[in-house]
Scaffold this active site. Structure first.
Site, PDB file in Angstrom:
ATOM      1  N   HIS A  70       0.842  -1.192   0.000  1.00 48.99           N
ATOM      2  CA  HIS A  70       0.000   0.000   0.000  1.00 48.99           C
ATOM      3  C   HIS A  70       0.879   1.244   0.000  1.00 48.99           C
ATOM      4  O   HIS A  70       2.074   1.172   0.288  1.00 48.99           O
ATOM      5  CB  HIS A  70      -0.841   0.065   1.279  1.00 48.99           C
ATOM      6  N   TYR A  84      -1.839  -1.786   9.166  1.00 49.03           N
ATOM      7  CA  TYR A  84      -0.722  -2.386   8.432  1.00 49.03           C
ATOM      8  C   TYR A  84       0.227  -3.083   9.389  1.00 49.03           C
ATOM      9  O   TYR A  84       0.400  -2.663  10.534  1.00 49.03           O
ATOM     10  CB  TYR A  84       0.063  -1.306   7.668  1.00 49.03           C
ATOM     11  N   HIS A 121      -2.554  -3.147  -3.387  1.00 51.61           N
ATOM     12  CA  HIS A 121      -3.946  -3.002  -2.967  1.00 51.61           C
ATOM     13  C   HIS A 121      -4.872  -2.952  -4.182  1.00 51.61           C
ATOM     14  O   HIS A 121      -5.939  -3.554  -4.193  1.00 51.61           O
ATOM     15  CB  HIS A 121      -4.083  -1.739  -2.114  1.00 51.61           C
ATOM     16  N   LYS A 169      -8.710   1.789  -6.311  1.00 51.12           N
ATOM     17  CA  LYS A 169      -7.701   2.710  -5.791  1.00 51.12           C
ATOM     18  C   LYS A 169      -6.468   2.566  -6.667  1.00 51.12           C
ATOM     19  O   LYS A 169      -6.231   1.516  -7.238  1.00 51.12           O
ATOM     20  CB  LYS A 169      -7.300   2.348  -4.355  1.00 51.12           C
ATOM     21  N   CYS A 194      -3.563   2.811  -5.335  1.00 52.82           N
ATOM     22  CA  CYS A 194      -2.629   2.302  -4.335  1.00 52.82           C
ATOM     23  C   CYS A 194      -2.066   0.930  -4.726  1.00 52.82           C
ATOM     24  O   CYS A 194      -2.848   0.036  -5.046  1.00 52.82           O
ATOM     25  CB  CYS A 194      -3.388   2.225  -3.004  1.00 52.82           C
TER      26      CYS A 194
END
Length: 149
Positions: free
Chosen positions: A10, A39, A115, A135, A137
């Protein structure tokens, strides 16, 4: 013991060059009503690897996939105009590669993904394309970059 199927990368979605730590992220996640940092590892601008949530605990970083994954976040991911960009420093890239090598030894069956790779294949062509990303990410193709680890 958890069965780890994915190692998920991420970004913090913060502007390049702005320093943040695991403690900052822990505070952000608590402000969202979570139990703490979601995380397992945080990679700072200088390549420092900080522990977040202990590996034995289920993370909070990919909805529907936390039970069987380890989450790693690097600080950055946005340019000065707040657009997604791979902002990793050389030190972050080196630290991420080292951490991934250690985790792959520990969890050899785990796939390394970003991600964004958990997005839905909307057009059902077998490829999750950029227009399908929920996303951006982590703002680079983690699956491709680390496929040989």
């Amino acid at each position: 013991m958890r069965e780890i199927k994915h190692i998920v990368i991420h970004c913090t979605a913060t502007v390049a060059g702005k320093k943040f730590t695991a403690k900052d992220i822990d505070l952000w996640h608590k402000e969202r009503g979570w139990k703490g940092i979601g995380y397992h590892y945080v990679i700072g601008l200088d390549g420092t690897i900080e522990e977040g949530r202990p590996e034995y605990k289920i993370g909070a970083h990919v909805k529907g996939h936390n039970r069987n994954s380890i989450g790693i976040v690097y600080v950055g991911g946005l340019n000065k105009r707040l657009s997604p960009k791979d902002t990793r420093t050389r030190k972050q890239k080196r630290a991420l590669r080292e951490l991934l090598s250690i985790l792959r030894e520990k969890y050899p069956q785990a796939r390394i993904l970003g991600h964004r790779d958990f997005s839905t294949d909307i057009n059902k062509n077998g490829i999750i394309e950029p227009f399908e990303f929920i996303k951006a990410c982590p703002c680079f193709d983690a699956r491709k970059e680390y496929c040989n680890l």
